[in-house]
Write a protein that holds these residues in place. Structure first.
Motif, PDB file in Angstrom:
ATOM      1  N   GLY A  47      10.282 -27.553 -43.750  1.00  0.00           N
ATOM      2  CA  GLY A  47      11.253 -28.654 -43.876  1.00  0.00           C
ATOM      3  C   GLY A  47      12.640 -28.144 -44.233  1.00  0.00           C
ATOM      4  N   MET A  48      12.707 -27.222 -45.199  1.00  0.00           N
ATOM      5  CA  MET A  48      14.012 -26.654 -45.578  1.00  0.00           C
ATOM      6  C   MET A  48      14.613 -25.879 -44.409  1.00  0.00           C
ATOM      7  N   SER A  49      13.752 -25.144 -43.703  1.00  0.00           N
ATOM      8  CA  SER A  49      14.225 -24.330 -42.589  1.00  0.00           C
ATOM      9  C   SER A  49      14.798 -25.205 -41.472  1.00  0.00           C
ATOM     10  N   ILE A  50      14.134 -26.332 -41.190  1.00  0.00           N
ATOM     11  CA  ILE A  50      14.641 -27.243 -40.151  1.00  0.00           C
ATOM     12  C   ILE A  50      16.055 -27.700 -40.506  1.00  0.00           C
ATOM     13  N   VAL A  51      16.228 -28.074 -41.760  1.00  0.00           N
ATOM     14  CA  VAL A  51      17.528 -28.623 -42.190  1.00  0.00           C
ATOM     15  C   VAL A  51      18.624 -27.565 -42.151  1.00  0.00           C
ATOM     16  N   VAL A  52      18.322 -26.376 -42.665  1.00  0.00           N
ATOM     17  CA  VAL A  52      19.381 -25.356 -42.756  1.00  0.00           C
ATOM     18  C   VAL A  52      19.700 -24.776 -41.378  1.00  0.00           C
ATOM     19  N   SER A  53      18.728 -24.770 -40.475  1.00  0.00           N
ATOM     20  CA  SER A  53      19.010 -24.284 -39.120  1.00  0.00           C
ATOM     21  C   SER A  53      19.882 -25.268 -38.363  1.00  0.00           C
ATOM     22  N   ASP A  54      19.688 -26.536 -38.698  1.00  0.00           N
ATOM     23  CA  ASP A  54      20.419 -27.592 -37.994  1.00  0.00           C
ATOM     24  C   ASP A  54      21.892 -27.628 -38.384  1.00  0.00           C
ATOM     25  N   ILE A  55      22.188 -27.211 -39.604  1.00  0.00           N
ATOM     26  CA  ILE A  55      23.581 -27.283 -40.058  1.00  0.00           C
ATOM     27  C   ILE A  55      24.125 -25.863 -40.217  1.00  0.00           C
ATOM     28  N   GLY A  56      25.133 -25.542 -39.452  1.00  0.00           N
ATOM     29  CA  GLY A  56      25.737 -24.222 -39.534  1.00  0.00           C
ATOM     30  C   GLY A  56      27.119 -24.287 -40.159  1.00  0.00           C
ATOM     31  N   ALA A  57      27.720 -23.105 -40.360  1.00  0.00           N
ATOM     32  CA  ALA A  57      29.046 -23.056 -40.984  1.00  0.00           C
ATOM     33  C   ALA A  57      30.073 -23.791 -40.130  1.00  0.00           C
ATOM     34  N   LEU A  58      29.911 -23.706 -38.796  1.00  0.00           N
ATOM     35  CA  LEU A  58      30.887 -24.368 -37.936  1.00  0.00           C
ATOM     36  C   LEU A  58      30.778 -25.881 -38.085  1.00  0.00           C
ATOM     37  N   ASP A  59      29.540 -26.364 -38.335  1.00  0.00           N
ATOM     38  CA  ASP A  59      29.357 -27.800 -38.539  1.00  0.00           C
ATOM     39  C   ASP A  59      29.947 -28.239 -39.861  1.00  0.00           C
ATOM     40  N   PHE A  60      29.820 -27.386 -40.889  1.00  0.00           N
ATOM     41  CA  PHE A  60      30.424 -27.671 -42.191  1.00  0.00           C
ATOM     42  C   PHE A  60      31.912 -28.013 -41.994  1.00  0.00           C
ATOM     43  N   VAL A  61      32.596 -27.117 -41.282  1.00  0.00           N
ATOM     44  CA  VAL A  61      34.037 -27.286 -41.082  1.00  0.00           C
ATOM     45  C   VAL A  61      34.312 -28.471 -40.157  1.00  0.00           C
ATOM     46  N   GLY A  62      33.550 -28.545 -39.044  1.00  0.00           N
ATOM     47  CA  GLY A  62      33.796 -29.586 -38.045  1.00  0.00           C
ATOM     48  C   GLY A  62      33.513 -30.985 -38.572  1.00  0.00           C
ATOM     49  N   VAL A  63      32.388 -31.170 -39.277  1.00  0.00           N
ATOM     50  CA  VAL A  63      32.031 -32.506 -39.763  1.00  0.00           C
ATOM     51  C   VAL A  63      32.988 -32.948 -40.876  1.00  0.00           C
ATOM     52  N   SER A  64      33.384 -32.014 -41.743  1.00  0.00           N
ATOM     53  CA  SER A  64      34.374 -32.364 -42.772  1.00  0.00           C
ATOM     54  C   SER A  64      35.672 -32.807 -42.102  1.00  0.00           C
ATOM     55  N   GLY A  65      36.032 -32.106 -41.024  1.00  0.00           N
ATOM     56  CA  GLY A  65      37.251 -32.467 -40.293  1.00  0.00           C
ATOM     57  C   GLY A  65      37.146 -33.851 -39.684  1.00  0.00           C
ATOM     58  N   GLN A  66      35.961 -34.167 -39.135  1.00  0.00           N
ATOM     59  CA  GLN A  66      35.786 -35.499 -38.549  1.00  0.00           C
ATOM     60  C   GLN A  66      35.778 -36.579 -39.618  1.00  0.00           C
ATOM     61  N   ALA A  67      35.198 -36.272 -40.793  1.00  0.00           N
ATOM     62  CA  ALA A  67      35.208 -37.237 -41.902  1.00  0.00           C
ATOM     63  C   ALA A  67      36.645 -37.479 -42.353  1.00  0.00           C
ATOM     64  N   TYR A  68      37.456 -36.435 -42.337  1.00  0.00           N
ATOM     65  CA  TYR A  68      38.878 -36.570 -42.699  1.00  0.00           C
ATOM     66  C   TYR A  68      39.563 -37.537 -41.735  1.00  0.00           C
ATOM     67  N   ARG A  69      39.234 -37.421 -40.440  1.00  0.00           N
ATOM     68  CA  ARG A  69      39.899 -38.247 -39.425  1.00  0.00           C
ATOM     69  C   ARG A  69      39.276 -39.638 -39.281  1.00  0.00           C
ATOM     70  N   TYR A  70      37.922 -39.707 -39.292  1.00  0.00           N
ATOM     71  CA  TYR A  70      37.265 -40.970 -38.930  1.00  0.00           C
ATOM     72  C   TYR A  70      36.504 -41.645 -40.075  1.00  0.00           C
ATOM     73  N   GLY A  71      36.284 -40.970 -41.195  1.00  0.00           N
ATOM     74  CA  GLY A  71      35.613 -41.594 -42.333  1.00  0.00           C
ATOM     75  C   GLY A  71      34.098 -41.440 -42.325  1.00  0.00           C
ATOM     76  N   VAL A  72      33.419 -42.342 -43.058  1.00  0.00           N
ATOM     77  CA  VAL A  72      31.975 -42.169 -43.307  1.00  0.00           C
ATOM     78  C   VAL A  72      31.097 -42.370 -42.070  1.00  0.00           C
ATOM     79  N   SER A  73      31.671 -42.910 -40.982  1.00  0.00           N
ATOM     80  CA  SER A  73      30.832 -43.155 -39.798  1.00  0.00           C
ATOM     81  C   SER A  73      30.251 -41.847 -39.246  1.00  0.00           C
ATOM     82  N   VAL A  74      30.859 -40.713 -39.605  1.00  0.00           N
ATOM     83  CA  VAL A  74      30.331 -39.408 -39.179  1.00  0.00           C
ATOM     84  C   VAL A  74      28.924 -39.191 -39.766  1.00  0.00           C
ATOM     85  N   GLY A  75      28.656 -39.826 -40.915  1.00  0.00           N
ATOM     86  CA  GLY A  75      27.357 -39.686 -41.584  1.00  0.00           C
ATOM     87  C   GLY A  75      26.198 -40.181 -40.736  1.00  0.00           C
ATOM     88  N   ASN A  76      26.519 -41.028 -39.728  1.00  0.00           N
ATOM     89  CA  ASN A  76      25.463 -41.526 -38.847  1.00  0.00           C
ATOM     90  C   ASN A  76      24.660 -40.397 -38.224  1.00  0.00           C
TER      91      ASN A  76
END
Lengths: 502, 71
Positions: A47-76
């Motif tokens: 279970g931990m492996s599935i989650v950590v493989s799914d989220i990479g460093a590029l997603d960390f930066v990209g999703v934070s950037g989208q949250a900055y622009r579009y808000g919580v809807s990125v959480g979907n």
């Protein structure tokens, strides 16, 4: 640049991962050990492996950037985009794959449809994974170059050396067990940033109040459901049809690097539980990646590039020591993505290409060696192709976007394959080929068809729907499979009762 | 049609109810699974309420629904 304590944390992390990964070498004696961990792993690690493989460093930066622009809807993407799909995978698909003793998703498609479908699906995944590998090596090198001051080529070879060594020797067991540590580091680093950022903005309510008064463009920043006519890429219709119904399911059920992990479980309960446990952990991911982007709106308003939100928050909020931990968390995300790609691609090549087409019926040690050599070759290919990212900066987004177009048709043939006995090999093949072609067509002419930015959610839905219809139509016009051909491959209510052999 | 213009009359509140209903429907389907099936792989004497996967799933869905209700 990092302080002395940060250097220490990062170096200790890299060496620790290498040693931990190499420890699992002693458990690899057969190809089943190498590709499926000897079917011995517990649900919590998977279970931990599935989650950590799914989220990479590029997603960390990209999703934070989208949250900055579009808000919580990125959480979907993690909330509605994962949980329902993971439950469907846990209770319906994974038991079939696990009981069938399968190694790859294309293997199921080959048994259910034909060898052509298996080969098309497998070759497509192999190409995408191999290209992705180079991109991830480059991303790791840039991180090491910026923060540690290491030259790019030294950084690439260091990353490839560390991840390659433990993946080569330890197989998927080393991949999953290092993922567990990477998961823990990612969560500690991520939550440290969230709590310190919350303190900086004066708490959640204060942040909501400040952002809400910043102007009309922030009016919907805290609405998880965006209207159908929004210009952002996340209208509720796209989230429901494109993400919830298609992409999430395709990713959790049709992605080799995710499903292969569940097939390593020690028994069927652990296989199901790993997905459900993973879905519980996935609910925390938006807190780690989305909240820093939201808080950056208050701390660093007016950034022209939203992707600068997370690096700016790390630089301005975290003290020495925690910067090193956060960097280790980034690096953990990259390493877990790289090791997953290496092992999954080696599995796909060995099982779907080498075994059926190059050398049938060899002894097990031979296939183990092929898997290990494939891992080495992939490492070399990844290192050699990594400078492409420097010449084409948009390649990561291009690869991810194109992969999303492949997922609608794949999910359509998986869904009909498992739930409808009448689906035939020609139905599946034509649905896959025409569906991928249609997704490419919609992408090329997207300005003519769509009104939102980057309509990948809509494209995945429409390509899924067309593949679904094509599959049904062609299947009804072609010869149906015999009951013997379908045995153990199509859903039956008996699986819910007692027949373990289905 | 490709942009779902035919759903433009649906408000955000109604859309949220659609998502909440979806979680409810998934929850009902999970509850309908035979208990024997969710315990498959665990010896009879080791079956307890805390390794009932139906319970795990319902907890996850309940938390998710509350997040959607809040936002």
């Amino acid at each position: 640049m990092l302080a002395g304590i940060d250097y220490f944390i990062v170096i200790a992390y890299i060496i620790g991962m290498l040693l931990l990964g190499l420890y699992f070498k002693k458990y690899v004696n057969s190809s089943e050990d190498y590709f499926l961990g000897g079917k011995s792993l517990p649900f919590w690690a998977i279970g931990m492996s599935i989650v950590v493989s799914d989220i990479g460093a590029l997603d960390f930066v990209g999703v934070s950037g989208q949250a900055y622009r579009y808000g919580v809807s990125v959480g979907n993407f993690d909330w509605v985009g994962s949980v329902p799909a993971m439950l469907l995978a846990a209770f319906i698909f994974i038991p079939y794959f696990w009981r069938g003793g399968m190694y790859t998703i294309p293997e199921y498609l080959g048994r259910r449809y034909n060898q052509k479908v298996r080969t098309i699906a497998s070759v497509t995944w192999i190409l995408f994974f191999a290209l992705d590998l180079g991109v991830l090596f480059w991303a790791s090198a840039v991180l090491l170059n910026v923060l540690m001051g290491w030259p790019i080529w030294i950084s690439i070879i260091s990353t490839a050396g560390v991840v390659g060594l433990y993946t080569y020797f330890g197989g998927i067991t080393a991949v999953i067990m290092t993922d567990v540590v990477q998961f823990i580091i990612m969560f500690i680093g991520g939550f440290a940033l969230v709590f310190l950022s919350l303190y900086e903005v004066g708490g959640w309510d204060n942040m909501v109040e400040k952002i809400s008064t910043m102007g009309p463009e922030y009016r919907n920043h805290f609405d998880i459901i965006q209207p159908q006519d929004t210009k952002s890429p996340f209208p509720w219709t796209g989230i429901l049809f494109g993400l919830t119904f298609v992409m999430a399911n395709a990713y959790m059920i049709g992605n080799q690097s995710i499903v292969q992990r569940c097939l390593t479980a020690k028994n069927e309960w652990h296989a199901k539980a790993s997905m459900i446990f993973g879905s519980a952990l996935k609910m925390f991911i938006p807190i780690l990646v989305l909240f820093p982007g939201l808080m950056a709106v208050v701390v660093h308003p007016g950034l022209l590039d939203g992707d600068q939100a997370l690096p700016m928050m790390i630089k301005s909020i975290l003290p020495p020591g925690l910067v090193g931990l956060m960097f280790a968390a980034f690096f953990a995300g990259l390493m877990s993505s790289v090791d997953s790609l290496l092992n999954s691609t080696a599995t796909l090549f060995t099982k779907d290409i080498y075994e059926p087409f190059i050398k049938k019926g060899a002894d097990d040690k031979h296939y183990l060696k092929v898997g290990q050599i494939t891992t080495l070759v992939l490492l070399v290919v990844g290192v050699a192709t990594s400078p492409i990212s420097s010449d084409f900066p948009g390649i990561y987004v291009a690869i991810q976007t194109f992969m999303s177009y492949f997922q609608g048709p794949i999910f359509a043939i998986l869904l009909l394959g498992i739930f409808w006995r009448r689906t035939t090999e020609w139905g599946g093949l034509s649905a896959l080929v025409i569906g991928i072609g249609f997704a490419v067509y919609l992408n090329v002419f997207k300005e003519q068809f769509f009104t939102i930015e980057d309509p990948f959610l809509y494209i995945s839905w429409w390509s899924f729907l067309l593949s679904f219809i094509i599959n049904i139509t062609v299947s009804l016009l072609t010869k149906k499979h015999t009951e013997e051909q379908l045995e153990g491959l199509v859903f039956s209510s008996k699986i819910l009762v007692k027949n373990k052999n289905l | 049609m490709f942009n779902f213009d035919w759903l433009s009359g649906v408000s955000q509140e109604t859309a949220k109810m659609i998502f909440l209903s979806l979680y409810g429907l998934i929850g009902v389907l999970v509850l309908l699974l035979p208990t024997e099936y969710v315990y498959e792989g665990i010896a009879k004497e080791d079956r307890h309420w805390y390794n009932n996967l139906k319970l795990w799933s319902i907890c996850v869905l309940a938390i998710l629904a509350s997040i959607y209700y809040h936002f």
